[in-house]
Scaffold this motif. Structure first.
Motif, short mmCIF file in Angstrom:
data_model
loop_
_atom_site.label_atom_id
_atom_site.label_comp_id
_atom_site.label_asym_id
_atom_site.label_seq_id
_atom_site.Cartn_x
_atom_site.Cartn_y
_atom_site.Cartn_z
N ALA A 357 0.81 -1.22 0.00
CA ALA A 357 0.00 0.00 0.00
C ALA A 357 0.84 1.27 0.00
O ALA A 357 1.91 1.33 0.59
CB ALA A 357 -0.94 0.00 1.20
N THR A 358 0.29 2.30 -0.64
CA THR A 358 0.93 3.60 -0.66
C THR A 358 0.08 4.60 0.16
O THR A 358 -0.93 4.23 0.74
CB THR A 358 1.10 4.11 -2.10
OG1 THR A 358 1.87 5.31 -2.09
CG2 THR A 358 -0.24 4.37 -2.77
N HIS A 359 0.51 5.83 0.19
CA HIS A 359 -0.20 6.88 0.91
C HIS A 359 -1.59 7.08 0.29
O HIS A 359 -1.72 7.22 -0.92
CB HIS A 359 0.59 8.19 0.82
CG HIS A 359 0.26 9.21 1.85
ND1 HIS A 359 0.75 9.16 3.13
CD2 HIS A 359 -0.52 10.32 1.79
CE1 HIS A 359 0.31 10.19 3.82
NE2 HIS A 359 -0.47 10.92 3.03
N GLY A 360 -2.63 7.09 1.11
CA GLY A 360 -3.98 7.25 0.59
C GLY A 360 -4.58 5.97 0.06
O GLY A 360 -5.53 6.01 -0.72
N PHE A 361 -4.06 4.82 0.48
CA PHE A 361 -4.54 3.53 -0.02
C PHE A 361 -6.03 3.30 0.23
O PHE A 361 -6.67 2.50 -0.45
CB PHE A 361 -3.75 2.38 0.62
CG PHE A 361 -4.00 2.23 2.09
CD1 PHE A 361 -5.10 1.54 2.56
CD2 PHE A 361 -3.15 2.83 3.00
CE1 PHE A 361 -5.34 1.42 3.92
CE2 PHE A 361 -3.38 2.73 4.37
CZ PHE A 361 -4.48 2.01 4.82
N ASP A 362 -6.60 3.99 1.23
CA ASP A 362 -8.01 3.79 1.58
C ASP A 362 -8.94 4.67 0.76
O ASP A 362 -10.12 4.81 1.10
CB ASP A 362 -8.22 4.04 3.08
CG ASP A 362 -7.71 5.41 3.52
OD1 ASP A 362 -6.68 5.86 2.99
OD2 ASP A 362 -8.33 6.01 4.42
N TYR A 363 -8.43 5.27 -0.32
CA TYR A 363 -9.27 6.08 -1.21
C TYR A 363 -10.47 5.28 -1.68
O TYR A 363 -11.58 5.80 -1.78
CB TYR A 363 -8.43 6.56 -2.40
CG TYR A 363 -9.21 7.39 -3.39
CD1 TYR A 363 -9.44 8.74 -3.16
CD2 TYR A 363 -9.71 6.82 -4.56
CE1 TYR A 363 -10.16 9.51 -4.06
CE2 TYR A 363 -10.43 7.59 -5.47
CZ TYR A 363 -10.65 8.92 -5.21
OH TYR A 363 -11.37 9.68 -6.11
N ASN A 364 -10.24 4.00 -1.98
CA ASN A 364 -11.34 3.09 -2.32
C ASN A 364 -11.62 2.22 -1.11
O ASN A 364 -10.85 1.33 -0.76
CB ASN A 364 -10.98 2.22 -3.52
CG ASN A 364 -12.08 1.24 -3.87
OD1 ASN A 364 -13.21 1.35 -3.40
ND2 ASN A 364 -11.76 0.26 -4.70
#
Length: 386
Positions: A357-364
């Motif tokens: 995972a990268t930064h902002g992985f929870d966007y979806n």
């Protein structure tokens, strides 16, 4: 071979090469800002890239030239695109046991179904959005930007309240960020207050912390009208918002605060200044200087005073840390250091490390990382708010 078929073969090969290069973002950190944005999509919406790769692979049945090399490249890309899904599945197999070891048994999922897994393949096909009227906006302070979006619990009675602090490098972003989790938590029986706070460089630390305190005051004052159980608050922050949430929780703990949730936040501002992100991604030193009012050399005390890790002690609240190993904006070392500090002080906590995972992985919220983090957020809240 006809010229048209030869051209199609080259196009397919070129597209597969591009997809293979893009798929490497599931394994390696993005080297530039726009590639980081692409990495969020690749790891958050893997089915899209898997589908495109499969279509190109199927097209090889009608193409002879470059077929073998195209197939090899396509299969490699497919494996990389599938890796976040497979790794999320593997993580989900140990997440319950590890969380139980850290916190004991608790509610397992938003639905209340204890057989519901932390991650499911079918969940990748799910869509979730908020509807008009899901929240109301209230002013909690004297400034025009001091407002909060309140998502009332869909369960009757006095209910816990989750205070959400948005990210945006302390200088941008707002309470409308990633609203799906807010609405999902409200349907699960929690009140959610997603706050706006005063932004840098016009407003510098510690004014954002003051805004969190004012939000607490407002929510307590209006607890009767909003059906808030003032004995059960939880802070949740993302990125810069996580630094604000952590510092508020550790340095200025509020009555009734039962826990804090840290999504990829900078926990050690002193260390973070000494190990900046690549300038091709973000000038992280300049970001910190705008928020804290100077360089580390000129205002070292402010870097120390705004480092959440420095204020962890044996009375600190339970903590949930969620971070990706491929985060190129906020190094996962922040979370590793915080994890150790909490462990050394005997604080109940859980650190979810997502290798892909990268930064902002929870966007979806329905992506591989989104499913796992949503599962843990709800379980953490239901465990600490009893």
């Amino acid at each position: 071979m006809k010229p048209a078929l030869k051209t199609k073969s080259k196009i397919v090969l070129t597209l597969l090469v591009i997809l293979l290069l893009v798929s490497l973002l599931t394994v390696f950190g993005a080297p530039a800002y726009y590639l980081w944005l692409l990495a969020v999509l690749v790891t958050g919406f893997p089915l899209l890239f898997i589908g495109v790769t499969c279509i190109l692979l199927v097209s090889l049945f009608w193409i002879k030239k470059y077929r073998v090399i195209s197939a090899i490249i396509g299969v490699l890309a497919l494996i990389f695109f599938c890796s976040p899904v497979m790794r999320a599945y593997l993580v989900s197999k140990v997440i319950k046991t590890e969380f139980n070891a850290a916190f004991g048994l608790g509610s397992t999922h938003l639905t209340g179904d204890k057989s519901q897994p932390a991650f499911s393949f079918s969940g990748l096909f799910t869509t979730y959005g908020i509807k008009p009227g899901d929240y109301k906006t209230f002013a909690y302070g004297g400034g025009s930007t001091q407002t909060l979006d309140f998502y009332p619990s869909r369960v009757a009675g006095k209910r816990p309240c989750i205070i959400i602090v948005h990210g945006g490098s302390w200088s941008s972003g707002d309470s409308k960020q990633l609203p799906e989790l807010n609405s999902l938590l409200a349907h699960a029986g929690y009140n959610v207050a997603s706050i706006n706070y005063r932004l840098a460089p016009k407003f510098q630390a510690p004014l954002a912390i003051t805004d969190v305190e004012q939000a607490f005051i407002y929510l307590r004052k209006n607890a009767g009208t909003l059906s808030i159980d003032t004995n059960n608050f939880v802070l949740l922050g993302r990125s810069a918002g996580a630094q604000i949430a952590l510092l508020s929780a550790y340095k200025y703990p509020q009555n009734g605060l039962k826990g804090v949730i840290d999504f990829y936040g900078p926990a050690d501002m002193v260390w973070g200044y000494s190990a900046p992100a690549s300038k091709l991604i973000m000038d992280s030193r300049a970001v910190m200087e705008r928020y804290l009012g100077g360089t580390y050399k000129t205002v070292p005390d402010k870097y120390f005073a705004n480092s959440p890790i420095e204020f962890v002690n044996r009375q600190s609240v339970p903590t949930l840390i969620i971070h990706g190993d491929n985060d190129v904006l906020v190094s996962p070392v922040h979370s590793q250091k915080l994890n150790k500090k909490l462990r050394d002080n005997g604080i109940k906590h859980y650190y979810l490390n997502l290798p892909w995972a990268t930064h902002g992985f929870d966007y979806n919220i329905n992506g591989p990382g989104g499913q796992l983090s949503t599962y843990l957020v709800e379980r953490f809240i239901s465990t600490v708010c009893k």
